[in-house]
Design a protein around this motif. Sequence first.
Motif, short mmCIF file in Angstrom:
data_model
loop_
_atom_site.label_atom_id
_atom_site.label_comp_id
_atom_site.label_asym_id
_atom_site.label_seq_id
_atom_site.Cartn_x
_atom_site.Cartn_y
_atom_site.Cartn_z
N ALA A 113 38.85 27.42 -39.82
CA ALA A 113 38.84 26.21 -40.65
C ALA A 113 40.00 25.29 -40.29
CB ALA A 113 38.89 26.58 -42.13
N LEU A 114 41.18 25.86 -40.08
CA LEU A 114 42.36 25.06 -39.76
C LEU A 114 42.21 24.38 -38.41
CD1 LEU A 114 45.21 24.17 -40.47
CD2 LEU A 114 46.08 26.27 -39.44
N VAL A 115 41.70 25.11 -37.42
CA VAL A 115 41.53 24.53 -36.09
C VAL A 115 40.52 23.39 -36.13
CG1 VAL A 115 40.63 25.01 -33.77
CG2 VAL A 115 42.27 26.57 -34.82
N ARG A 116 39.43 23.57 -36.86
CA ARG A 116 38.43 22.50 -36.98
C ARG A 116 39.04 21.27 -37.65
NH1 ARG A 116 32.49 25.04 -38.51
NH2 ARG A 116 32.31 26.43 -36.71
N LEU A 117 39.85 21.50 -38.68
CA LEU A 117 40.49 20.40 -39.37
C LEU A 117 41.43 19.64 -38.44
CD1 LEU A 117 40.84 18.93 -42.07
CD2 LEU A 117 42.66 20.56 -42.63
N ARG A 118 42.18 20.37 -37.63
CA ARG A 118 43.08 19.73 -36.68
C ARG A 118 42.32 18.92 -35.64
NH1 ARG A 118 47.40 24.68 -35.50
NH2 ARG A 118 48.67 24.37 -37.40
N ARG A 119 41.21 19.47 -35.13
CA ARG A 119 40.41 18.74 -34.14
C ARG A 119 39.85 17.45 -34.73
NH1 ARG A 119 37.52 23.88 -32.72
NH2 ARG A 119 38.62 24.85 -31.00
N ALA A 120 39.32 17.55 -35.95
CA ALA A 120 38.77 16.36 -36.58
C ALA A 120 39.86 15.31 -36.81
CB ALA A 120 38.12 16.73 -37.91
N SER A 121 41.04 15.77 -37.26
CA SER A 121 42.15 14.83 -37.49
C SER A 121 42.58 14.17 -36.21
CB SER A 121 43.33 15.58 -38.12
OG SER A 121 42.98 16.12 -39.38
N ALA A 122 42.67 14.97 -35.13
CA ALA A 122 43.08 14.41 -33.84
C ALA A 122 42.08 13.37 -33.35
CB ALA A 122 43.24 15.53 -32.82
N PHE A 123 40.80 13.66 -33.49
CA PHE A 123 39.76 12.70 -33.05
C PHE A 123 39.84 11.41 -33.86
CE2 PHE A 123 35.64 10.72 -33.40
CZ PHE A 123 35.17 10.70 -32.09
N LEU A 124 39.98 11.53 -35.17
CA LEU A 124 40.01 10.34 -36.02
C LEU A 124 41.26 9.52 -35.79
CD1 LEU A 124 38.66 12.01 -39.28
CD2 LEU A 124 37.44 10.41 -37.81
N ASN A 125 42.40 10.18 -35.58
CA ASN A 125 43.63 9.45 -35.28
C ASN A 125 43.54 8.72 -33.95
OD1 ASN A 125 45.11 10.07 -37.61
ND2 ASN A 125 45.76 12.05 -36.78
N GLN A 126 42.93 9.38 -32.96
CA GLN A 126 42.77 8.74 -31.66
C GLN A 126 41.83 7.54 -31.75
OE1 GLN A 126 41.14 11.29 -28.64
NE2 GLN A 126 41.79 9.97 -26.96
N ALA A 127 40.75 7.70 -32.48
CA ALA A 127 39.80 6.60 -32.64
C ALA A 127 40.42 5.43 -33.38
CB ALA A 127 38.55 7.09 -33.39
N ASP A 128 41.32 5.73 -34.33
CA ASP A 128 41.95 4.67 -35.11
C ASP A 128 42.90 3.83 -34.27
OD1 ASP A 128 42.43 3.40 -37.69
OD2 ASP A 128 44.44 4.29 -37.55
N HIS A 129 43.42 4.42 -33.17
CA HIS A 129 44.39 3.71 -32.33
C HIS A 129 43.76 3.06 -31.11
CE1 HIS A 129 47.15 6.20 -34.75
NE2 HIS A 129 48.02 5.23 -34.52
#
Length: 223
Positions: free
Chosen positions: A206-222
């Motif tokens: 669960a933690l790894v999936r959350l980190r991957r999703a956060s990383a993708f969303l942060n990258q898309a936001d920038h």
Amino acid sequence: MADDIGRRPIPARQMRITQAAARLMAARGLTPNMISGFGLAAGVGAGTALALTQVFPEAARALWLAAAVMVLLRGLSNMFDGMVAVEQDKGTATGALWNEVPDRVSDVALLVGAGYGLGGSPLAGWLAACLALLVAYVRAIGVLAGAPADYRGVFAKQQRMFTVAGLAVLLAVAPESWRFTWGPGGAWGPMAAWLWIMVPGTAHTALVRLRRASAFLNQADHQ
């Protein structure tokens, strides 16, 4: 063939025999929701069989084997409901609900049933079940936020299902001397050991999936 983006990657979908089976199911009038319902029944049946090993220890070997077979049937249902819906264009408006909700009920039934079974740990079963729901929730909320569906992880659904089934087969065929006991009053056995391994493993997933999703969303936001 329909686009596979957002679907759980299952290599067996590409096999001729599974594609032929999906075509036959569609031709015989089986809907994806009916197949999902069958998978739900198999999942709950597997958990029930595991729990009954504690009630009927003299029949434990047969019940463990029955549970393993029903886990396999659940896994096949999880594959074929999507194949009939997508490849055979039989999807319905409620298909997403039937695809997800029965899986969550089956997850809980399987892991809680294993916890209450012979040599299990109810606490570990409930914890593993709650964390399995968390893993699915993280994937779903990540998709809603705009991240791609993430089915990866050391204890994703398929790993949880089939490792429990594999252990059930081992317990069914192995000599009784292999069934070590440990824990409070020596009440725990191999199933409890595996569930307690699964608890941190599922939390990590669960933690790894959350980190991957956060990383993708942060990258898309920038971008």
